[in-house]
Design an enzyme around this catalytic site. Structure first.
Site, PDB file in Angstrom:
ATOM      1  N   GLN A 165       2.028 -10.773   5.852  1.00 48.04           N
ATOM      2  CA  GLN A 165       0.580 -10.926   5.710  1.00 48.04           C
ATOM      3  C   GLN A 165       0.128 -11.242   4.281  1.00 48.04           C
ATOM      4  OE1 GLN A 165      -2.104  -8.178   7.988  1.00 48.04           O
ATOM      5  NE2 GLN A 165      -2.655  -7.455   5.958  1.00 48.04           N
ATOM      6  N   GLU A 207      -8.442 -13.444   2.624  1.00 49.77           N
ATOM      7  CA  GLU A 207      -8.626 -12.744   1.357  1.00 49.77           C
ATOM      8  C   GLU A 207      -8.533 -13.693   0.170  1.00 49.77           C
ATOM      9  OE1 GLU A 207      -5.793  -9.535   1.428  1.00 49.77           O
ATOM     10  OE2 GLU A 207      -6.788  -8.579   3.122  1.00 49.77           O
ATOM     11  N   ASP A 245       2.798  -7.171   1.440  1.00 47.42           N
ATOM     12  CA  ASP A 245       2.351  -6.415   2.613  1.00 47.42           C
ATOM     13  C   ASP A 245       2.883  -7.159   3.830  1.00 47.42           C
ATOM     14  OD1 ASP A 245       1.221  -4.997   4.648  1.00 47.42           O
ATOM     15  OD2 ASP A 245      -0.871  -5.323   4.071  1.00 47.42           O
ATOM     16  N   GLU A 286       4.603  -2.954   1.350  1.00 49.73           N
ATOM     17  CA  GLU A 286       3.631  -2.219   2.187  1.00 49.73           C
ATOM     18  C   GLU A 286       3.928  -2.489   3.656  1.00 49.73           C
ATOM     19  OE1 GLU A 286      -0.432  -3.216   1.161  1.00 49.73           O
ATOM     20  OE2 GLU A 286      -1.148  -2.685   3.167  1.00 49.73           O
ATOM     21  N   LYS A 338      -7.967   3.554   1.876  1.00 51.57           N
ATOM     22  CA  LYS A 338      -9.097   2.733   2.324  1.00 51.57           C
ATOM     23  C   LYS A 338     -10.149   3.655   2.924  1.00 51.57           C
ATOM     24  CE  LYS A 338      -6.177  -1.198   3.659  1.00 51.57           C
ATOM     25  NZ  LYS A 338      -5.563  -1.887   4.796  1.00 51.57           N
ATOM     26  N   ARG A 367     -10.608  -4.324   2.367  1.00 52.31           N
ATOM     27  CA  ARG A 367     -10.279  -4.768   3.720  1.00 52.31           C
ATOM     28  C   ARG A 367     -10.387  -6.293   3.757  1.00 52.31           C
ATOM     29  NH1 ARG A 367      -9.541  -0.605   7.354  1.00 52.31           N
ATOM     30  NH2 ARG A 367      -8.065  -2.191   8.091  1.00 52.31           N
ATOM     31  N   SER A 368      -9.841  -6.894   4.814  1.00 46.68           N
ATOM     32  CA  SER A 368      -9.942  -8.355   4.887  1.00 46.68           C
ATOM     33  C   SER A 368     -11.402  -8.794   5.080  1.00 46.68           C
ATOM     34  CB  SER A 368      -9.042  -8.904   5.980  1.00 46.68           C
ATOM     35  OG  SER A 368      -9.247  -8.206   7.178  1.00 46.68           O
ATOM     36  N   LYS A 389      -5.616  -3.136  -4.801  1.00 47.71           N
ATOM     37  CA  LYS A 389      -5.538  -4.523  -4.322  1.00 47.71           C
ATOM     38  C   LYS A 389      -6.884  -4.909  -3.743  1.00 47.71           C
ATOM     39  CE  LYS A 389      -3.819  -4.239   0.464  1.00 47.71           C
ATOM     40  NZ  LYS A 389      -2.912  -4.812   1.451  1.00 47.71           N
TER      41      LYS A 389
HETATM   42  C1  2PG Z   1      -4.206  -4.651   4.816  1.00 41.95           C
HETATM   43  C2  2PG Z   1      -5.633  -5.076   4.807  1.00 41.95           C
HETATM   44  C3  2PG Z   1      -6.204  -5.472   3.499  1.00 41.95           C
HETATM   45  P1  2PG Z   1      -7.041  -5.523   6.913  1.00 41.95           P
HETATM   46  O1  2PG Z   1      -3.494  -4.794   5.823  1.00 41.95           O
HETATM   47  O2  2PG Z   1      -3.737  -4.079   3.852  1.00 41.95           O
HETATM   48  O3  2PG Z   1      -5.457  -6.395   2.791  1.00 41.95           O
HETATM   49  O4  2PG Z   1      -5.932  -5.957   5.827  1.00 41.95           O
HETATM   50  O5  2PG Z   1      -8.269  -5.159   6.174  1.00 41.95           O
HETATM   51  O6  2PG Z   1      -7.187  -6.722   7.771  1.00 41.95           O
HETATM   52  O7  2PG Z   1      -6.485  -4.355   7.657  1.00 41.95           O
HETATM   53 MG    MG Z   2      -1.866  -3.526   4.884  1.00 42.76          MG
END
Ligand code: 2PG
Ligand code: MG
Length: 422
Positions: A165, A207, A245, A286, A338, A367-368, A389
């Site tokens: 990702q 992102e 990640d 990650e 988060k 978050r994305s 990040k």
């Molecule tokens: C992640 C996040 C942020 P998402 O997996 O770490 O980069 O993605 O917010 O889509 O969960």
């Molecule tokens: Mg992640």
């Protein structure tokens, strides 16, 4: 100093993915108004606190948040307006009790986290301090975190065949936060030229990272190393390091990890990571394995835990109880932080304390789906996590977080803080 709430209001706005989210405003005694924009994930973990969405297919494909707006303007406002709170913990306790569910599903984690972040700003405003200073003394000594820039995207955040990702660069060796941000931006620009020169189409992921048509993760990491060098930096654990990640839950099914069409067992994937760590300056992985593969995580931690940071995101969902269970089993050594995964700022701080006491590193993250709200920058500085990040050094909602770090550094109280990993 106590915080007295006059009113709580919300509106439905758009996040950076063109999906609805909440903008929350709190009017506090004295008339000041503090706000929060609520982030949302695309690759969300199964154990995350639950967002309240409308589910009405006629609006935004069911993603509308008008029920959450109604919950804030109605029930939450009625419960909080006119009340005074002595601390953010007392405020968040009132929110948690009002919701009454273990997963925040009644009033919605999106509602609660927006109100909680706005209240954190309210407490800082009431004491006349910058937001990051409100966290000082709660965890580690404050410092500027090493920004981990996602400059090459795949997985569910891009439309390419790359399964990993996020491929990130971390200017560990930069002397200051300003130089770290500069390195991130220069390497991002170098990667753009490099992709162009090699004829790789460079769409952008959610992102802001480039999303070229690649299949193998190693090809993405090679590009990162080349871009770091092309921008005049040293690719290395002491210079500009790499972080990944994998978001492995997304390519795990029926006990098998599928990367570029090839099946891998947990042990195959662990062996592949070991090889990558030997070949590239990787400092952090990650979600290297899926959130349900705890036996695999034990072996991954045993194999690589003394060489790289193994961070759990889907694995932990910022949940204090899940983190405590993993600590007991010796799984992972770092945790994504988060606030919207757990639903309030106070519970986020609690999760961070569990990590600190267990010797696990904390990696504060966006978050994305984001808004220009830069709360996480203040959170990372004030709690001294050493890691943050917030996506690419491009696109307003990402840059807002890095710019906030630069503003803190330029402020009177911030310029004495050091930069770097802890
Ligand atoms: C992640 C996040 C942020 P998402 O997996 O770490 O980069 O993605 O917010 O889509 O969960
Ligand atoms: Mg992640």
């Amino acid at each position: 100093m106590a915080l007295t709430i006059r009113s709580v209001r919300a509106v439905e706005i758009l996040d950076s993915r063109a999906r609805p989210t909440l903008s929350v405003s709190l009017e506090i005694a004295g008339g000041a108004v503090v706000r929060a924009g609520v982030p949302a994930g695309t690759s969300t973990g199964a154990r995350e606190a639950v967002e309240l969405r409308d589910g009405d297919p006629r609006r935004y494909g069911g993603q509308g948040v008008l029920r959450a707006v109604a919950a804030i303007n109605g029930e939450i406002d009625a419960a909080l307006a006119g009340r005074s709170f002595i601390s953010l913990a007392a405020f968040d306790d009132a929110l948690i009790a009002l919701d009454g569910t273990p997963d925040k599903s009644r009033l919605g984690a999106n509602s609660l986290v927006g109100v909680s972040i706005a209240a954190a700003r309210g407490f800082a405003a009431a004491t006349g301090t910058a937001l990051w200073q409100a966290f000082v003394g709660r965890l580690d000594f404050p410092r500027f975190p090493v920004p981990h820039f996602n400059i090459l995207s795949g997985g569910v955040q891009a439309l390419t065949a790359l399964d990993f990702q996020e491929c990130m660069i971390a200017p560990v060796g930069a002397p200051t936060i300003a130089e770290a941000v500069r390195a991130g931006a220069e390497i991002y620009a170098a990667l753009r030229s490099l992709l162009h020169g090699r004829g790789l189409v460079a769409a952008l992921g959610d992102e802001g990272g480039f999303a070229p048509e690649l299949r193998q993760p190693e090809a993405a990491l090679e590009l990162l190393v080349d871009a770091i060098a092309a921008a005049g930096y040293h690719p290395g654990l002491e210079g500009v390091a790499i972080a990944v990640d994998a978001a492995a839950t997304r390519f795990f099914a029926a006990g098998t990890y599928t990367i570029a069409g090839e099946p891998h067992s947990s042990d195959d994937l662990i062996a592949r990571y070991s090889e990558m760590v030997g070949r590239f300056p990787i400092r952090l992985i990650e979600d290297g394995l899926a959130d349900t593969d705890w036996a695999g995580w034990e072996r991954l931690t045993a194999a690589l835990g003394d060489r790289v940071e193994l961070a759990g995101d889907d694995l932990f969902c910022t949940n204090p109880s899940t983190i405590a269970l993993a600590v007991d089993r010796g799984i992972a050594n770092a945790v994504l932080i988060k606030p919207n995964q757990i639903g309030t700022v106070s519970e986020t701080l609690h999760a961070m304390r569990i990590c600190r006491d267990a010797g696990y590193r904390r990696f504060v993250a966006h978050r994305s789906g984001e808004t220009p709200d830069a709360f996480i920058a203040d959170l990372a500085v004030g709690t001294g996590t050493g890691r943050l990040k917030a996506g690419a050094p491009a696109r307003g909602e990402r840059v807002a977080k890095y710019d906030r770090l630069l503003q803190i550094a330029a402020g009177d109280a911030g310029c004495g803080l050091t930069y770097g990993l802890r």
